[in-house]
Design a protein around this motif. Sequence first.
Motif, mmCIF file in Angstrom:
data_model
loop_
_atom_site.group_PDB
_atom_site.id
_atom_site.type_symbol
_atom_site.label_atom_id
_atom_site.label_comp_id
_atom_site.label_asym_id
_atom_site.label_seq_id
_atom_site.Cartn_x
_atom_site.Cartn_y
_atom_site.Cartn_z
ATOM 1 N N UNK A 65 0.831 -1.202 0.000
ATOM 2 C CA UNK A 65 0.000 0.000 0.000
ATOM 3 C C UNK A 65 0.864 1.252 0.000
ATOM 4 N N UNK A 66 0.399 2.258 -0.713
ATOM 5 C CA UNK A 66 1.015 3.576 -0.670
ATOM 6 C C UNK A 66 0.194 4.417 0.310
ATOM 7 N N UNK A 67 0.782 4.796 1.449
ATOM 8 C CA UNK A 67 -0.008 5.509 2.463
ATOM 9 C C UNK A 67 -0.484 6.882 2.007
ATOM 10 N N UNK A 68 0.126 7.424 0.962
ATOM 11 C CA UNK A 68 -0.261 8.758 0.506
ATOM 12 C C UNK A 68 -1.519 8.754 -0.349
ATOM 13 N N UNK A 69 -1.952 7.573 -0.803
ATOM 14 C CA UNK A 69 -3.180 7.506 -1.600
ATOM 15 C C UNK A 69 -4.348 6.921 -0.810
ATOM 16 N N UNK A 70 -4.098 6.525 0.422
ATOM 17 C CA UNK A 70 -5.159 6.019 1.291
ATOM 18 C C UNK A 70 -5.442 7.124 2.305
ATOM 19 N N UNK A 71 -6.633 7.692 2.234
ATOM 20 C CA UNK A 71 -6.923 8.924 2.985
ATOM 21 C C UNK A 71 -6.699 8.785 4.487
ATOM 22 N N UNK A 72 -7.110 7.673 5.089
ATOM 23 C CA UNK A 72 -6.969 7.561 6.539
ATOM 24 C C UNK A 72 -5.503 7.399 6.939
#
Length: 129
Positions: A65-72
């Motif tokens: 996962x890319x944390x910058x594209x997952x809003x939470x």
Amino acid sequence: MSLFEMLKLLHISCAVLSISGFALRGFWMMTNNPLLRSRLPRVLPHCIDTLLLASAIAMLVIWQANPLVISWLSAKIVALFCYIGLGMIALRFGRTRRQRVTAFWMALATAIYIVTVAYTKSPLGLLAS
């Protein structure tokens, strides 16, 4: 138990230890307890926070996962930077007692927000429900 579940358990445990330790150090700051300046409370939080960050990164790698594209996750990262800054003011750089105490309570509120975001998987935290 899968590797991801073990990392999540480590991450949650480190988060509890980190926030509890910060609360204790904040209490010591407010009560002028000399224990705040001893070696263990200055070193142990760095060890715990390193494990906390490493477990988060490892879970992201496993999750791909890319944390910058997952809003939470983005909300947690922004709030984490706020928490760190407020914690630094509370325990080190606040010029007055009032600044340090205010920053301490704001940092704790930020930590609670981070936990609620993680729990709800929403940048709104508890307001999501």
